[in-house]
Motif scaffolding. Sequence first.
Motif, PDB file in Angstrom:
ATOM      1  N   SER A 190      41.164  49.423  29.984  1.00  0.00           N
ATOM      2  CA  SER A 190      39.950  49.354  30.798  1.00  0.00           C
ATOM      3  C   SER A 190      38.786  48.808  29.972  1.00  0.00           C
ATOM      4  O   SER A 190      37.644  49.142  30.185  1.00  0.00           O
ATOM      5  CB  SER A 190      39.617  50.738  31.363  1.00  0.00           C
ATOM      6  N   GLY A 191      39.134  47.992  28.995  1.00  0.00           N
ATOM      7  CA  GLY A 191      38.117  47.377  28.145  1.00  0.00           C
ATOM      8  C   GLY A 191      37.371  46.284  28.879  1.00  0.00           C
ATOM      9  O   GLY A 191      37.702  45.922  30.010  1.00  0.00           O
ATOM     10  N   ILE A 192      36.342  45.728  28.210  1.00  0.00           N
ATOM     11  CA  ILE A 192      35.497  44.770  28.921  1.00  0.00           C
ATOM     12  C   ILE A 192      36.245  43.521  29.369  1.00  0.00           C
ATOM     13  O   ILE A 192      35.960  42.978  30.420  1.00  0.00           O
ATOM     14  CB  ILE A 192      34.254  44.334  28.094  1.00  0.00           C
ATOM     15  N   ILE A 193      37.233  43.098  28.603  1.00  0.00           N
ATOM     16  CA  ILE A 193      37.916  41.864  28.998  1.00  0.00           C
ATOM     17  C   ILE A 193      38.690  42.088  30.291  1.00  0.00           C
ATOM     18  O   ILE A 193      38.575  41.336  31.255  1.00  0.00           O
ATOM     19  CB  ILE A 193      38.832  41.369  27.867  1.00  0.00           C
ATOM     20  N   ASN A 194      39.472  43.158  30.300  1.00  0.00           N
ATOM     21  CA  ASN A 194      40.227  43.456  31.515  1.00  0.00           C
ATOM     22  C   ASN A 194      39.311  43.746  32.701  1.00  0.00           C
ATOM     23  O   ASN A 194      39.538  43.245  33.803  1.00  0.00           O
ATOM     24  CB  ASN A 194      41.170  44.634  31.282  1.00  0.00           C
ATOM     25  N   SER A 195      38.254  44.529  32.484  1.00  0.00           N
ATOM     26  CA  SER A 195      37.338  44.845  33.591  1.00  0.00           C
ATOM     27  C   SER A 195      36.731  43.567  34.143  1.00  0.00           C
ATOM     28  O   SER A 195      36.658  43.365  35.355  1.00  0.00           O
ATOM     29  CB  SER A 195      36.203  45.757  33.142  1.00  0.00           C
ATOM     30  N   ALA A 196      36.306  42.685  33.219  1.00  0.00           N
ATOM     31  CA  ALA A 196      35.668  41.447  33.662  1.00  0.00           C
ATOM     32  C   ALA A 196      36.646  40.615  34.473  1.00  0.00           C
ATOM     33  O   ALA A 196      36.318  40.132  35.560  1.00  0.00           O
ATOM     34  CB  ALA A 196      35.172  40.654  32.454  1.00  0.00           C
ATOM     35  N   LEU A 197      37.876  40.459  33.953  1.00  0.00           N
ATOM     36  CA  LEU A 197      38.854  39.634  34.652  1.00  0.00           C
ATOM     37  C   LEU A 197      39.184  40.222  36.018  1.00  0.00           C
ATOM     38  O   LEU A 197      39.350  39.497  37.000  1.00  0.00           O
ATOM     39  CB  LEU A 197      40.130  39.494  33.821  1.00  0.00           C
ATOM     40  N   MET A 198      39.237  41.534  36.086  1.00  0.00           N
ATOM     41  CA  MET A 198      39.583  42.166  37.365  1.00  0.00           C
ATOM     42  C   MET A 198      38.444  42.040  38.365  1.00  0.00           C
ATOM     43  O   MET A 198      38.672  41.748  39.527  1.00  0.00           O
ATOM     44  CB  MET A 198      39.954  43.634  37.147  1.00  0.00           C
ATOM     45  N   GLY A 253      38.365  38.996  40.005  1.00  0.00           N
ATOM     46  CA  GLY A 253      39.494  38.786  40.890  1.00  0.00           C
ATOM     47  C   GLY A 253      40.551  37.866  40.322  1.00  0.00           C
ATOM     48  O   GLY A 253      41.406  37.363  41.047  1.00  0.00           O
ATOM     49  N   LEU A 254      40.472  37.607  39.026  1.00  0.00           N
ATOM     50  CA  LEU A 254      41.454  36.711  38.416  1.00  0.00           C
ATOM     51  C   LEU A 254      42.789  37.406  38.193  1.00  0.00           C
ATOM     52  O   LEU A 254      43.835  36.781  38.167  1.00  0.00           O
ATOM     53  CB  LEU A 254      40.925  36.171  37.084  1.00  0.00           C
ATOM     54  N   ILE A 255      42.727  38.725  37.998  1.00  0.00           N
ATOM     55  CA  ILE A 255      43.965  39.492  37.833  1.00  0.00           C
ATOM     56  C   ILE A 255      43.880  40.744  38.696  1.00  0.00           C
ATOM     57  O   ILE A 255      42.804  41.222  39.011  1.00  0.00           O
ATOM     58  CB  ILE A 255      44.196  39.891  36.352  1.00  0.00           C
ATOM     59  N   GLU A 256      45.063  41.263  39.060  1.00  0.00           N
ATOM     60  CA  GLU A 256      45.107  42.463  39.885  1.00  0.00           C
ATOM     61  C   GLU A 256      45.219  43.713  39.016  1.00  0.00           C
ATOM     62  O   GLU A 256      44.566  44.710  39.258  1.00  0.00           O
ATOM     63  CB  GLU A 256      46.327  42.405  40.810  1.00  0.00           C
ATOM     64  N   GLU A 257      46.090  43.605  38.041  1.00  0.00           N
ATOM     65  CA  GLU A 257      46.367  44.722  37.148  1.00  0.00           C
ATOM     66  C   GLU A 257      45.800  44.387  35.769  1.00  0.00           C
ATOM     67  O   GLU A 257      45.728  43.212  35.417  1.00  0.00           O
ATOM     68  CB  GLU A 257      47.889  44.863  36.964  1.00  0.00           C
ATOM     69  N   PRO A 258      45.435  45.390  34.983  1.00  0.00           N
ATOM     70  CA  PRO A 258      44.993  45.090  33.611  1.00  0.00           C
ATOM     71  C   PRO A 258      46.102  44.388  32.824  1.00  0.00           C
ATOM     72  O   PRO A 258      47.282  44.689  33.005  1.00  0.00           O
ATOM     73  CB  PRO A 258      44.706  46.473  33.012  1.00  0.00           C
ATOM     74  N   LEU A 259      45.698  43.423  31.975  1.00  0.00           N
ATOM     75  CA  LEU A 259      46.690  42.746  31.135  1.00  0.00           C
ATOM     76  C   LEU A 259      47.123  43.700  30.040  1.00  0.00           C
ATOM     77  O   LEU A 259      46.301  44.197  29.284  1.00  0.00           O
ATOM     78  CB  LEU A 259      46.077  41.480  30.511  1.00  0.00           C
TER      79      LEU A 259
END
Lengths: 299, 368
Positions: free
Chosen positions: A144-152, A155-161
């Motif tokens: 749930s870090g900033i990169i994953n939150s930002a990407l989610m 709407g670029l990703i559904e689930e955290p990478l």
Amino acid sequence: MSAASMTRQARRVRFRYAFYRNLGLTLNIFPPFIYLMLLFYAPMAIMLVMSFWKSGFMTLEPAFTLDNYVKFFTTPIYVRAMVNTFLIATGSMIALILVGYPIAYYLARYAPQWESLILYFLIIPVEINFLVRIFAWKIALGRSGIINSALMSLGLIEEPLKFLLYSKTAVVIVLLHEWLPYVVIPIYLALKGVSPDVIDAARTLGSDRWSVFRHVLLPLSVPGLFASFVLVYIPMLGEFAVPALVGGPSAYMLGNVIESQFLSAGNWGVGSAIGFILLTITLALVAIVIKVAGVEELM
Amino acid sequence: MSNREITLEVRELTKRFGSLVAVDHVSFEIRRGEFFSLLGPSGSGKTTILRMVGGLLTPDEGQVFLGGKDITFDPPEKRDVNIVFQNYALFPHLNVYDNVAFGPRRHRWPEAKIREEVTRLLEMVHLTGYEQKYPRQLSGGEKQRVALIRALITRPQLLLLDEPLGALDLKIRQSLQLELVDIQEETGITFIYVTHDQSEALTMADRLAVMDKGRVLQIGDPKTIYEQPQNRFVAHFIGNTNMLEGKVAAVEGQDVRVRVPKLGEFWGRPLDGADVRPGQSVTMSIRPEKMRISRQEPERPGYNKIAGVVEDLIYVGVSTEFIVRVSPVKTLRIFAQNISREDDLWQITWDDPVWVYWRPERSLVLVE
Ligand SMILES: Nc1ncnc2c1ncn2[C@@H]1O[C@H](COP(=O)(O)OP(=O)(O)OP(=O)(O)O)[C@@H](O)[C@H]1O
Ligand SMILES: [Mg+2]
């Protein structure tokens, strides 16, 4: 007197002359030489000897054996750590050059007025405590870090990478950040040293911009690339903190194996043997790079 | 000669760096096979012109034509123009052979032809056997010759040489000057040779342009430039000269009488077509070798003459140079040939009172 003995005598005289002439220099390098010997080469020699001693948990017996080396090559987890080490270090090195070279090139050729500012920004992170930086990355790369939150949220990703943390990728990302200045600066200095007239000469002789890069700038930046390589690749081979903190088990490197042999497994024999295997491979790599890049010619 | 093909034409070329006008509306034409020299003091814009002709710098105004084609905005690699740089600019990572082969390789010559040409050119500049050496292992003169053949090998229409001998000592300079002239004649390539050494320009060039502060002051062959300088700067910059400043007192046909304060009146002749009127401020320029010196007052009607005292004399073998003080603030320089006929000359020594005299047509009256 025969010709042969004359030349022998001449050589002796010349040697003595060189000795006295260099006496000052000899006396000057003596203290650092002793320092190196006592604190660096002597422990290394001791380790080399230990790597051939019979050893077990917290035991070390001065009896010659190859067991430590055999053990390394027959334990799959160690061999995998070795493969990981080269994959991660090589991958990071390639990434570093792909990112660092353009920065160095731009700095040296097109940004005279921004030069010192950009270099400054490049160097600042190095001044920040190493562990603080790694933990900062841990926060940024986490599930749930900033990169994953930002990407989610974009709407670029559904689930955290998942591969962002506790993976080889994570190690490469952190190493890239950690070592970038050490790659950019030597290349930048090498490119900066190319006289503008030499580039102009290449242009008038029929080179377009790409050809100038290919035939003039790239070869002339080889010493810089080599310096980056020595400065960065070798320490990366011995890396243990970054894989331990952001790499997880899948990014276990030789540095971690050595560390655990010395600190938790208490097996100094195996630890020393792995250390020497790593050292030998490293030296061989440096020799190959010198040969292939023709660095001697340029230095 | 005049109707020979034009290789390069530069039209109203101008370059500014901030408020400085480095090259100011310069125009000239260069004929095929010509050895043309750009001569001017440091900072007069010579290198800037070369860089614009070579495509390394974009002009602010004006055009460059090569063989009749407008190349003003062509990149350097597309121009049939090569440059020999003042600091040689050899490729430090390549040996002599590869340095010379650099151009041909970019032009995709077959290796066999490259080998043949490089070998031939190295022989031409007496560097056979240097193929494997690196630039750092060469002397200045050797580097210079490598730089020259590296630029010559592809036989460009035009070769620009930026003070190529500037960094060398006199002896090597002189021998390379001769070598350069030979090579230019042999190859027939058009040369623009930049220098700030006037003797170099006078001895080597077919024609030269004298520059100052970004402008071309005069273009002509060496003899015209020397004998008929258009203005004070050119007269002063090319060779030695004595200058006398005054006002026109009278104009009589071709001749002009000039009153020089505190020294007297002298006759001189302006350049053809110059507009000279009484009362105008002018400068008379008299070359040192056109003046004569003697201890007796010369009895030659119509000659200009002036009395003075020998302040210094320098014996230089074939000639003697006298410095004669003609007023508290003015000295004249005179070169006299050491010919036995003029016995008198041998006896002149320091502090002798002497007369300096010259024919009126030897003093050039300049209005600028
Ligand atoms: N890139 C530049 N930026 C600013 N000013 C420049 C630049 N290049 C040249 N100048 C200025 O333009 C003027 C002409 O310079 P240029 O190099 O053409 O002189 P030069 O005649 O070749 O002199 P030299 O005989 O010393 O080589 C000089 O006053 C120089 O300072
Ligand atoms: Mg110049």
